[in-house]
Structure formats: structure tokens, C-alpha cells
Design an enzyme around this catalytic site. Structure first.
Site, PDB file in Angstrom:
ATOM      1  N   GLY A  16       0.778  -1.245   0.000  1.00 52.94           N
ATOM      2  CA  GLY A  16       0.000   0.000   0.000  1.00 52.94           C
ATOM      3  C   GLY A  16       0.804   1.285   0.000  1.00 52.94           C
ATOM      4  O   GLY A  16       0.308   2.324   0.457  1.00 52.94           O
ATOM      5  N   SER A  17       2.023   1.276  -0.547  1.00 47.56           N
ATOM      6  CA  SER A  17       2.795   2.532  -0.555  1.00 47.56           C
ATOM      7  C   SER A  17       2.169   3.553  -1.510  1.00 47.56           C
ATOM      8  O   SER A  17       2.217   4.763  -1.251  1.00 47.56           O
ATOM      9  CB  SER A  17       4.268   2.285  -0.892  1.00 47.56           C
ATOM     10  OG  SER A  17       4.425   1.912  -2.238  1.00 47.56           O
ATOM     11  N   ASN A  18       1.568   3.098  -2.600  1.00 49.35           N
ATOM     12  CA  ASN A  18       0.882   4.037  -3.497  1.00 49.35           C
ATOM     13  C   ASN A  18      -0.384   4.586  -2.843  1.00 49.35           C
ATOM     14  O   ASN A  18      -0.700   5.768  -3.001  1.00 49.35           O
ATOM     15  CB  ASN A  18       0.559   3.367  -4.837  1.00 49.35           C
ATOM     16  CG  ASN A  18       1.760   3.378  -5.774  1.00 49.35           C
ATOM     17  OD1 ASN A  18       2.130   4.423  -6.311  1.00 49.35           O
ATOM     18  ND2 ASN A  18       2.405   2.226  -5.938  1.00 49.35           N
ATOM     19  N   MET A  95      -3.923  -7.040  -7.289  1.00 53.39           N
ATOM     20  CA  MET A  95      -3.303  -8.086  -8.107  1.00 53.39           C
ATOM     21  C   MET A  95      -4.284  -8.906  -8.938  1.00 53.39           C
ATOM     22  O   MET A  95      -3.969 -10.022  -9.335  1.00 53.39           O
ATOM     23  CB  MET A  95      -2.481  -9.017  -7.201  1.00 53.39           C
ATOM     24  CG  MET A  95      -1.340  -8.316  -6.488  1.00 53.39           C
ATOM     25  SD  MET A  95      -0.203  -7.491  -7.638  1.00 53.39           S
ATOM     26  CE  MET A  95       0.698  -8.915  -8.228  1.00 53.39           C
ATOM     27  N   ASN A 112      -5.188   2.819 -12.918  1.00 52.73           N
ATOM     28  CA  ASN A 112      -4.190   1.855 -12.424  1.00 52.73           C
ATOM     29  C   ASN A 112      -2.788   2.459 -12.522  1.00 52.73           C
ATOM     30  O   ASN A 112      -2.508   3.283 -13.388  1.00 52.73           O
ATOM     31  CB  ASN A 112      -4.254   0.592 -13.301  1.00 52.73           C
ATOM     32  CG  ASN A 112      -3.283  -0.488 -12.841  1.00 52.73           C
ATOM     33  OD1 ASN A 112      -3.182  -0.795 -11.658  1.00 52.73           O
ATOM     34  ND2 ASN A 112      -2.546  -1.067 -13.786  1.00 52.73           N
ATOM     35  N   HIS A 114       1.202   1.244 -13.044  1.00 52.26           N
ATOM     36  CA  HIS A 114       1.980   0.087 -13.497  1.00 52.26           C
ATOM     37  C   HIS A 114       3.467   0.445 -13.503  1.00 52.26           C
ATOM     38  O   HIS A 114       3.835   1.499 -14.020  1.00 52.26           O
ATOM     39  CB  HIS A 114       1.523  -0.332 -14.904  1.00 52.26           C
ATOM     40  CG  HIS A 114       2.227  -1.548 -15.394  1.00 52.26           C
ATOM     41  ND1 HIS A 114       1.916  -2.812 -14.943  1.00 52.26           N
ATOM     42  CD2 HIS A 114       3.270  -1.694 -16.254  1.00 52.26           C
ATOM     43  CE1 HIS A 114       2.720  -3.696 -15.526  1.00 52.26           C
ATOM     44  NE2 HIS A 114       3.543  -3.037 -16.325  1.00 52.26           N
TER      45      HIS A 114
HETATM   46  C1  GRF Z   1       3.559  -1.034  -7.455  1.00 54.27           C
HETATM   47  O1  GRF Z   1       4.841  -1.225  -8.012  1.00 54.27           O
HETATM   48  C2  GRF Z   1       2.534  -0.836  -8.526  1.00 54.27           C
HETATM   49  O2  GRF Z   1       3.025  -0.174  -9.660  1.00 54.27           O
HETATM   50  C3  GRF Z   1       2.172  -2.249  -8.891  1.00 54.27           C
HETATM   51  O3  GRF Z   1       2.189  -2.953  -7.691  1.00 54.27           O
HETATM   52  C4  GRF Z   1       3.051  -2.281  -6.760  1.00 54.27           C
HETATM   53  C5  GRF Z   1       2.232  -1.958  -5.561  1.00 54.27           C
HETATM   54  O4  GRF Z   1       2.992  -1.385  -4.522  1.00 54.27           O
HETATM   55  N1  GRF Z   1       0.909  -2.283  -9.583  1.00 54.27           N
HETATM   56  P1  GRF Z   1       2.274  -0.729  -3.281  1.00 54.27           P
HETATM   57  O5  GRF Z   1       1.324  -1.790  -2.709  1.00 54.27           O
HETATM   58  O6  GRF Z   1       1.525   0.473  -3.756  1.00 54.27           O
HETATM   59  O7  GRF Z   1       3.359  -0.394  -2.314  1.00 54.27           O
END
Ligand code: GRF
Length: 206
Positions: A16-18, A95, A112, A114
Site C-alpha cells: 500500500g505505498s501508493n 493483483m 491503475n 503500473h
Molecule cells: C507497485 O509497483 C505498482 O506499480 C504495482 O504494484 C506495486 C504496488 O505497490 N501495480 P504498493 O502496494 O503500492 O506499495
């Protein structure tokens, strides 16, 4: 100018860093027209759930194993999205490939992130695919979701050079830094009504 406030739902499966980057940019005022109202995870103990709770955001685990098929699973998610009056769905490390039940309702309102420069290296382990291929430049892409796997209209891309002494891990972590910039920026533009989808292209109106 579009001043409508947007309720965002973020679909996650992992760390969940994003998600965190989106929350931080909303809290610091960079994205003024939106709030994260709901986080949905398909993994029970995803760290992203923890992050949500730390910020007082409702986090719901929807167990795919409880449904006979993808349509049933997505119908449950859709029920929550409606309940929370969601206007934008973000896939942040989610995922699963999104099916028609969600897409029919949220096409053009589902984004999304990527970790590669699409259309190169779609699918899983994109950073590793790029590294193993020996490319000199990789990066990340924010795009609207369509029926394909990482094929939808591109909103923003950011290049990340591959350095001589990079490993898959160092490359992935420099790409991640850029993900945390362009994903919130795309959300800011969407929330301000600045993104027009024209065929397969996204025009950014400033
Ligand atoms: C990220 O690299 C994103 O681009 C991909 O999965 C990863 C998720 O990372 N789709 P996080 O859970 O947001 O840390």
C-alpha cells in the site's frame, strides 16, 4: 473548472505505498477535491489495510474464496462502491484483472499504476521483466483501466534510467519513487476534471 468533491475507493492487495502517497497528497492539500473514502483488499492481512485504519479510512476485506466466480466477487465490491458513493476507483497494487461487473460501471473512472513504460512489460513483475530484458530506460505509467491487462489509455508516464550497477531491487525502488509522484498527480487532474479520454488517448486540459 470542476469543483465537485470525489469519493475515492482504492483497491489493494499488498503493502500500500501508493495508497499512502494518495492519502498524503490529499492530507497535505495537493489534491483538494477528493478524499479516500474506502479501501478494499482481496488479501486479509495486507499492510495497506493497516495504513487505511491509521488514517481513519474504512478498510474492508472482501474474500474472493467466498464467491463462486469473479462476477460474484466483483458484485460484492460494487455493492460497497455504491454504498460509499464512489466516483473514482484506484487500483494500487491490486493483483487481479478487473472484470466486466466493475468495469461496466467504472470505465473512465478507474485508474491503475503500473511499474513499467507501457505498452512494454505489462502484467506481473514488470520491473524484473524490464531489468532482465536489459533496457536502458524503464519507468512507470498511470492509465485508465480497460478490458485488457495494462492496455488502457495512458494518463502520465515517467522515465527512470537503468544504471550500470542497478539490481532489480534498486531499479524497482527508484521506479516506485516516481510512482508515488505520478499517481497522485493523475488523481489531482482527474478530480479537477482535467482528463479527457479521446479514443485511446488522454488529453490533459490545463
Ligand atoms: C507497485 O509497483 C505498482 O506499480 C504495482 O504494484 C506495486 C504496488 O505497490 N501495480 P504498493 O502496494 O503500492 O506499495
Amino acid at each position: 473548472m470542476n469543483n465537485t468533491h470525489i469519493n475515492i475507493a482504492v483497491l489493494v492487495s499488498g503493502r500500500g505505498s501508493n495508497l499512502q502517497a494518495i492519502i498524503d497528497n490529499i492530507e497535505n492539500g495537493t489534491i483538494p477535491d477528493a478524499s479516500v473514502s474506502l479501501v478494499i483488499s482481496d488479501i486479509k492481512d495486507a499492510y495497506a489495510m493497516e495504513r487505511s485504519k491509521n488514517h481513519g479510512i474504512d478498510a474492508i476485506f472482501v474474500d474472493p474464496a467466498s464467491y463462486p466466480d469473479k462476477a460474484g466477487f466483483e458484485s460484492k465490491i460494487l455493492q460497497f462502491l455504491k454504498e460509499y458513493n464512489i466516483g473514482l476507483v484506484l487500483l494500487a497494487g491490486y493483483m487481479r484483472v478487473v472484470g466486466p461487473v466493475l468495469l461496466d460501471q467504472f470505465k473512465g473512472r478507474m485508474i491503475n499504476i503500473h511499474p513499467a513504460l507501457l505498452p512494454s512489460f505489462p502484467g506481473l513483475h514488470a520491473q524484473q521483466q524490464a531489468f532482465d530484458q536489459g533496457v536502458k530506460v524503464s519507468g512507470c505509467t498511470v492509465h485508465f483501466v480497460d478490458e485488457g491487462v495494462d492496455t488502457g489509455p495512458i494518463i502520465i508516464q515517467k522515465c527512470v534510467p537503468v544504471l550500470e550497477d542497478d539490481t532489480r531491487e534498486t531499479l524497482a525502488s527508484r521506479i516506485l519513487e516516481q510512482e508515488h509522484r505520478i499517481f497522485p498527480e493523475a488523481v489531482r487532474l482527474f478530480a479537477r476534471g482535467k482528463l479527457n479520454i479521446e479514443g485511446h488517448k488522454v488529453r490533459v486540459i490545463e
